[in-house]
Design a protein around this motif. Structure first.
Motif, PDB file in Angstrom:
ATOM      1  N   LEU A  52       0.825  -1.212   0.000  1.00  0.00           N
ATOM      2  CA  LEU A  52       0.000   0.000   0.000  1.00  0.00           C
ATOM      3  C   LEU A  52       0.861   1.264   0.000  1.00  0.00           C
ATOM      4  O   LEU A  52       0.513   2.252  -0.650  1.00  0.00           O
ATOM      5  CB  LEU A  52      -0.927  -0.006   1.230  1.00  0.00           C
ATOM      6  N   GLU A  53       1.973   1.246   0.712  1.00  0.00           N
ATOM      7  CA  GLU A  53       2.875   2.406   0.719  1.00  0.00           C
ATOM      8  C   GLU A  53       3.491   2.618  -0.665  1.00  0.00           C
ATOM      9  O   GLU A  53       3.659   3.759  -1.102  1.00  0.00           O
ATOM     10  CB  GLU A  53       3.965   2.228   1.780  1.00  0.00           C
ATOM     11  N   ASP A  54       3.815   1.523  -1.352  1.00  0.00           N
ATOM     12  CA  ASP A  54       4.331   1.620  -2.722  1.00  0.00           C
ATOM     13  C   ASP A  54       3.267   2.202  -3.657  1.00  0.00           C
ATOM     14  O   ASP A  54       3.579   3.038  -4.522  1.00  0.00           O
ATOM     15  CB  ASP A  54       4.770   0.238  -3.230  1.00  0.00           C
ATOM     16  N   GLN A  55       2.020   1.758  -3.485  1.00  0.00           N
ATOM     17  CA  GLN A  55       0.913   2.292  -4.298  1.00  0.00           C
ATOM     18  C   GLN A  55       0.734   3.788  -4.057  1.00  0.00           C
ATOM     19  O   GLN A  55       0.529   4.551  -5.001  1.00  0.00           O
ATOM     20  CB  GLN A  55      -0.388   1.551  -3.964  1.00  0.00           C
ATOM     21  N   LEU A  56       0.850   4.183  -2.789  1.00  0.00           N
ATOM     22  CA  LEU A  56       0.686   5.598  -2.443  1.00  0.00           C
ATOM     23  C   LEU A  56       1.802   6.439  -3.050  1.00  0.00           C
ATOM     24  O   LEU A  56       1.545   7.526  -3.587  1.00  0.00           O
ATOM     25  CB  LEU A  56       0.673   5.758  -0.917  1.00  0.00           C
ATOM     26  N   ASP A  57       3.013   5.935  -3.010  1.00  0.00           N
ATOM     27  CA  ASP A  57       4.150   6.662  -3.610  1.00  0.00           C
ATOM     28  C   ASP A  57       3.956   6.835  -5.120  1.00  0.00           C
ATOM     29  O   ASP A  57       4.207   7.920  -5.667  1.00  0.00           O
ATOM     30  CB  ASP A  57       5.464   5.909  -3.334  1.00  0.00           C
ATOM     31  N   LYS A  58       3.515   5.758  -5.784  1.00  0.00           N
ATOM     32  CA  LYS A  58       3.283   5.821  -7.229  1.00  0.00           C
ATOM     33  C   LYS A  58       2.162   6.807  -7.560  1.00  0.00           C
ATOM     34  O   LYS A  58       2.247   7.555  -8.536  1.00  0.00           O
ATOM     35  CB  LYS A  58       2.927   4.437  -7.771  1.00  0.00           C
ATOM     36  N   CYS A  59       1.138   6.804  -6.715  1.00  0.00           N
ATOM     37  CA  CYS A  59      -0.003   7.706  -6.915  1.00  0.00           C
ATOM     38  C   CYS A  59       0.446   9.165  -6.819  1.00  0.00           C
ATOM     39  O   CYS A  59       0.056  10.008  -7.635  1.00  0.00           O
ATOM     40  CB  CYS A  59      -1.080   7.406  -5.877  1.00  0.00           C
ATOM     41  N   VAL A  60       1.279   9.461  -5.829  1.00  0.00           N
ATOM     42  CA  VAL A  60       1.795  10.826  -5.642  1.00  0.00           C
ATOM     43  C   VAL A  60       2.654  11.241  -6.836  1.00  0.00           C
ATOM     44  O   VAL A  60       2.552  12.373  -7.327  1.00  0.00           O
ATOM     45  CB  VAL A  60       2.611  10.916  -4.327  1.00  0.00           C
ATOM     46  N   ILE A  61       3.491  10.320  -7.321  1.00  0.00           N
ATOM     47  CA  ILE A  61       4.373  10.613  -8.466  1.00  0.00           C
ATOM     48  C   ILE A  61       3.562  10.902  -9.721  1.00  0.00           C
ATOM     49  O   ILE A  61       3.863  11.838 -10.471  1.00  0.00           O
ATOM     50  CB  ILE A  61       5.348   9.434  -8.705  1.00  0.00           C
ATOM     51  N   ILE A 101      -6.220   5.405  -0.679  1.00  0.00           N
ATOM     52  CA  ILE A 101      -5.082   4.524  -0.344  1.00  0.00           C
ATOM     53  C   ILE A 101      -4.596   4.803   1.080  1.00  0.00           C
ATOM     54  O   ILE A 101      -4.292   3.883   1.836  1.00  0.00           O
ATOM     55  CB  ILE A 101      -3.933   4.703  -1.367  1.00  0.00           C
ATOM     56  N   GLU A 102      -4.516   6.085   1.443  1.00  0.00           N
ATOM     57  CA  GLU A 102      -4.086   6.470   2.799  1.00  0.00           C
ATOM     58  C   GLU A 102      -5.027   5.900   3.852  1.00  0.00           C
ATOM     59  O   GLU A 102      -4.582   5.402   4.892  1.00  0.00           O
ATOM     60  CB  GLU A 102      -4.033   7.992   2.920  1.00  0.00           C
ATOM     61  N   LYS A 103      -6.322   5.965   3.573  1.00  0.00           N
ATOM     62  CA  LYS A 103      -7.313   5.444   4.517  1.00  0.00           C
ATOM     63  C   LYS A 103      -7.169   3.931   4.671  1.00  0.00           C
ATOM     64  O   LYS A 103      -7.182   3.393   5.792  1.00  0.00           O
ATOM     65  CB  LYS A 103      -8.726   5.783   4.026  1.00  0.00           C
ATOM     66  N   LYS A 104      -6.991   3.248   3.546  1.00  0.00           N
ATOM     67  CA  LYS A 104      -6.819   1.793   3.583  1.00  0.00           C
ATOM     68  C   LYS A 104      -5.521   1.423   4.286  1.00  0.00           C
ATOM     69  O   LYS A 104      -5.459   0.431   5.033  1.00  0.00           O
ATOM     70  CB  LYS A 104      -6.831   1.234   2.160  1.00  0.00           C
ATOM     71  N   LEU A 105      -4.465   2.216   4.056  1.00  0.00           N
ATOM     72  CA  LEU A 105      -3.173   1.980   4.695  1.00  0.00           C
ATOM     73  C   LEU A 105      -3.276   2.089   6.207  1.00  0.00           C
ATOM     74  O   LEU A 105      -2.752   1.243   6.949  1.00  0.00           O
ATOM     75  CB  LEU A 105      -2.140   2.983   4.155  1.00  0.00           C
ATOM     76  N   GLU A 106      -3.977   3.106   6.679  1.00  0.00           N
ATOM     77  CA  GLU A 106      -4.149   3.304   8.120  1.00  0.00           C
ATOM     78  C   GLU A 106      -4.941   2.159   8.744  1.00  0.00           C
ATOM     79  O   GLU A 106      -4.596   1.662   9.815  1.00  0.00           O
ATOM     80  CB  GLU A 106      -4.880   4.638   8.364  1.00  0.00           C
ATOM     81  N   GLU A 107      -5.988   1.721   8.059  1.00  0.00           N
ATOM     82  CA  GLU A 107      -6.798   0.605   8.551  1.00  0.00           C
ATOM     83  C   GLU A 107      -5.980  -0.686   8.599  1.00  0.00           C
ATOM     84  O   GLU A 107      -6.072  -1.460   9.559  1.00  0.00           O
ATOM     85  CB  GLU A 107      -8.032   0.404   7.653  1.00  0.00           C
ATOM     86  N   THR A 108      -5.178  -0.911   7.558  1.00  0.00           N
ATOM     87  CA  THR A 108      -4.342  -2.113   7.498  1.00  0.00           C
ATOM     88  C   THR A 108      -3.323  -2.125   8.628  1.00  0.00           C
ATOM     89  O   THR A 108      -3.093  -3.155   9.269  1.00  0.00           O
ATOM     90  CB  THR A 108      -3.612  -2.193   6.129  1.00  0.00           C
ATOM     91  N   LYS A 109      -2.695  -0.975   8.884  1.00  0.00           N
ATOM     92  CA  LYS A 109      -1.726  -0.866   9.976  1.00  0.00           C
ATOM     93  C   LYS A 109      -2.375  -1.204  11.315  1.00  0.00           C
ATOM     94  O   LYS A 109      -1.822  -1.956  12.120  1.00  0.00           O
ATOM     95  CB  LYS A 109      -1.135   0.546  10.029  1.00  0.00           C
ATOM     96  N   LYS A 110      -3.538  -0.634  11.547  1.00  0.00           N
ATOM     97  CA  LYS A 110      -4.235  -0.881  12.821  1.00  0.00           C
ATOM     98  C   LYS A 110      -4.593  -2.354  12.967  1.00  0.00           C
ATOM     99  O   LYS A 110      -4.418  -2.941  14.040  1.00  0.00           O
ATOM    100  CB  LYS A 110      -5.485  -0.012  12.914  1.00  0.00           C
TER     101      LYS A 110
END
Length: 317
Positions: free
Chosen positions: A13-22, A38-47
């Motif tokens: 998910l962090e890789d997807q977020l980086d690609k999205c920003v680029i 993606i950020e919302k999903k990333l936070e949920e996954t971390k938790k």
């Protein structure tokens, strides 16, 4: 940043977020909404991952290569006030055991702990955080010095165990650890112990006797490592996950058994994800513990410590 096997969904998910920003930066396409999703999903996954860690996963977290070690904690807690002291005055200086005087919130402490290395060279130099008898004798010398001058002691535990080599046994490894336990029980100054990484076997107990014993959330404390337990019971390391569960070695298990006093919370993702917050939290717990202990007389301090350890292991059937 290195990722453990169970952290791979976070990495994706962090890789997807980086690609999205680029993509958003290099084109005229508005990807703001996609990035937020993606950020919302990333936070949920971390938790979901970090709030439901198994015992073995916490063992892995305690060994994370980016996790702050003893000297990292000391530098953050004491800054430039730390003065390292060396040698056991009998054999030599053990690089796996560090200790010295430092100030935390203006209060002087004798700070002692095991130090691991950051790469192959420093790991060999520090003997992988496994102290020899001279390391425990150095620790005892510093504790006795602190007692002489009325300075409280802080110990930071992070070791896979005392060094099991032939030369260590020849120089009295068992006696050195046993002597430390005896002398720490009757030391006339407050002792605050924090498990900052691995707390394995007698290697941890050699500096682990404290009036207040705390464990960071993603650490472990046990008589044996899961791998060694698995190799003894099943003749293989493949059952280390089952061994970790059976050993009840996590901070939650230790608190439930009344073997430690409290659990120090870590930032989401572990101490290595937000070192500054971790250091500040550890500092707060040490300061609070000392403020409570300094009110006790020497006699009450020692009696309370003795009572605490004599009650351990009591069960009703």
């Amino acid at each position: 940043m290195e990722y453990l096997d169970f952290e791979l969904p976070i990495k994706e998910l962090e890789d997807q977020l980086d690609k999205c920003v680029i993509i958003g930066q290099e084109s005229e396409v508005d990807v703001t909404q996609t990035c937020k999703q993606i950020e919302k999903k990333l936070e949920e996954t971390k938790k979901n991952i970090y709030k439901n860690l198994t015992a073995w996963q916490r063992v892995q977290m305690s060994r994370h290569p980016n996790r702050p070690y003893t000297m990292d904690h000391i530098k953050a807690l004491c800054g430039d006030t730390f003065l390292e002291l060396f040698g056991d005055r009998a054999f030599k200086d053990d690089k796996a055991m560090v200790g010295g005087l430092g100030k935390i919130n203006g209060q002087s402490y004798m700070i002692i702990g095991q130090q691991k290395g950051y790469n192959t060279k420093t790991r060999q130099y520090r003997n992988f955080g496994m102290a020899n008898p001279e390391g425990y004798r150095k620790a005892l010398r510093l504790m006795k010095m602190a007692e002489k001058f009325g300075i409280p002691v802080v110990t930071l535990v992070d070791t896979p165990g005392a060094y099991p080599g032939l030369e260590a046994e020849e120089r009295g490894q068992g006696e050195a650890i046993a002597r430390n336990i005896l002398e720490m029980i009757r030391l006339k100054v407050p002792i605050i112990t924090v498990i900052v990484g691995e707390g394995a076997s007698g290697g941890a107990l050699g500096i682990g006797v404290g009036d207040k014993v705390f464990m960071l959330e993603n650490t472990w404390y046990s008589v044996i490592s899961p791998e060694s337990c698995s190799s003894i019971l099943w003749r293989s390391w493949e059952y280390k996950e089952q061994a970790a569960e059976a050993l009840k070695l996590t901070a939650t298990d230790m608190k439930k058994q009344k073997l430690i006093d409290d659990i120090i919370p870590e930032p989401l993702g572990g101490a290595h994800h937000d070192r500054e917050t971790t250091f500040k939290t550890v500092e707060k717990y040490i300061t609070k513990a000392y403020n409570e202990l300094k009110e006790l007389s020497t006699e009450d301090l020692i009696m309370q410590r003795m009572d605490k350890y004599s009650k351990m292991g009591e069960f009703k059937e």
